[in-house]
Design an enzyme around this catalytic site. Sequence first.
Site, mmCIF file in Angstrom:
data_model
loop_
_atom_site.group_PDB
_atom_site.id
_atom_site.type_symbol
_atom_site.label_atom_id
_atom_site.label_comp_id
_atom_site.label_asym_id
_atom_site.label_seq_id
_atom_site.Cartn_x
_atom_site.Cartn_y
_atom_site.Cartn_z
ATOM 1 N N GLY A 13 11.070 1.426 -16.155
ATOM 2 C CA GLY A 13 10.551 1.977 -17.407
ATOM 3 C C GLY A 13 10.875 3.446 -17.526
ATOM 4 N N ARG A 16 11.672 6.504 -21.273
ATOM 5 C CA ARG A 16 10.807 7.283 -22.165
ATOM 6 C C ARG A 16 9.542 7.733 -21.449
ATOM 7 N NH1 ARG A 16 9.500 3.488 -27.065
ATOM 8 N NH2 ARG A 16 9.275 1.992 -25.365
ATOM 9 N N GLY A 58 23.175 9.667 -12.562
ATOM 10 C CA GLY A 58 22.202 8.722 -13.084
ATOM 11 C C GLY A 58 22.870 7.446 -13.549
ATOM 12 N N VAL A 65 11.134 -6.713 -16.195
ATOM 13 C CA VAL A 65 10.530 -6.793 -14.862
ATOM 14 C C VAL A 65 9.680 -8.048 -14.688
ATOM 15 C CG1 VAL A 65 10.556 -4.288 -14.516
ATOM 16 C CG2 VAL A 65 8.523 -5.383 -15.507
ATOM 17 N N SER A 143 -3.590 3.869 -13.590
ATOM 18 C CA SER A 143 -4.167 4.480 -14.789
ATOM 19 C C SER A 143 -5.656 4.710 -14.581
ATOM 20 C CB SER A 143 -3.963 3.568 -16.008
ATOM 21 O OG SER A 143 -4.734 4.012 -17.112
ATOM 22 N N TYR A 156 -5.127 -4.625 -19.753
ATOM 23 C CA TYR A 156 -4.494 -3.429 -19.190
ATOM 24 C C TYR A 156 -5.291 -2.904 -17.998
ATOM 25 C CZ TYR A 156 -2.264 1.182 -19.111
ATOM 26 O OH TYR A 156 -1.590 2.320 -18.729
ATOM 27 N N ALA A 158 -7.327 -4.559 -16.024
ATOM 28 C CA ALA A 158 -7.203 -5.479 -14.900
ATOM 29 C C ALA A 158 -5.876 -5.302 -14.188
ATOM 30 C CB ALA A 158 -7.363 -6.920 -15.384
ATOM 31 N N ILE A 189 -2.524 11.070 -21.232
ATOM 32 C CA ILE A 189 -1.318 11.890 -21.212
ATOM 33 C C ILE A 189 -0.694 11.896 -22.608
ATOM 34 C CG2 ILE A 189 0.889 12.281 -20.070
ATOM 35 C CD1 ILE A 189 -1.566 12.445 -18.208
ATOM 36 N N GLU A 238 -2.726 6.030 -0.641
ATOM 37 C CA GLU A 238 -3.570 6.976 -1.370
ATOM 38 C C GLU A 238 -3.398 6.808 -2.870
ATOM 39 O OE1 GLU A 238 -6.286 8.752 -2.028
ATOM 40 O OE2 GLU A 238 -5.940 9.621 -0.038
#
Length: 248
Positions: A13, A16, A58, A65, A143, A156, A158, A189, A238
Amino acid sequence: MRDLEGKAAIVSGGSRGIGRACALELARRGAKVAITYQGNEAAARETLELIAREGSAGVSRQFDVADSEACQRAVDELAQELGRVDVLVNNAGIVHDGLLMRLKDEDWERVLSVNLSGALRLARAVCRPMLKQRGGSIVNLASIVGEMGNSGQVAYAASKSGLLGFTKALARELASRGVRVNAVSPGFIDTEMVGHLPAEWRDQIVGQVPLGRLGRPEEVARAVAFLASEQSSYITGEVLRVNGGLLT
């Protein structure tokens, strides 16, 4: 700082938002970077141009996925093209907001297949080269919603909560071979996703953040790059929160 010179990274991903910021930060630090994307070819081309401006090589691959075979095939090809795989950033993700009573099975399953199972598929694909070279770093983008929940985002939340458990378990599984697994958990964000919210909703969010503003993709990317680099060589399993103090 070129502390990732000679390393190779894959960012899912990566065309963007936070994914692009991660790709650029890793490139800025000297890594060769491969980005994956599902559909926006123009954004992927633009990201590759920005990576080149950072003086790094790159490449990109287009696939979903949620497709296990495509994940394995892409990683195999990228490992050969890049020469090695040192870093995987599992960033690919989707949202499907809505109250539970209206959530369809197929929407729930699609969110988990991309956000959680997609991370598993890519991590499984990079394990072989990383274990063989006895080193590597996997960084999963979780998140704040996966930690504290959010009304209307059960799928989302879960998927991201599951990603935290996945991170901790895999960290224990791979540690003996020098492969580290960590997660970065962003708060709210300033990305395209948040940009589509009504102004009053954005104001409410900002009002809850102790630092008094939305985060920037670059701030998340710096946390990812830290966990990808040898600066965090004794850190695994972590969860690094980047949320302006909203959840501590």
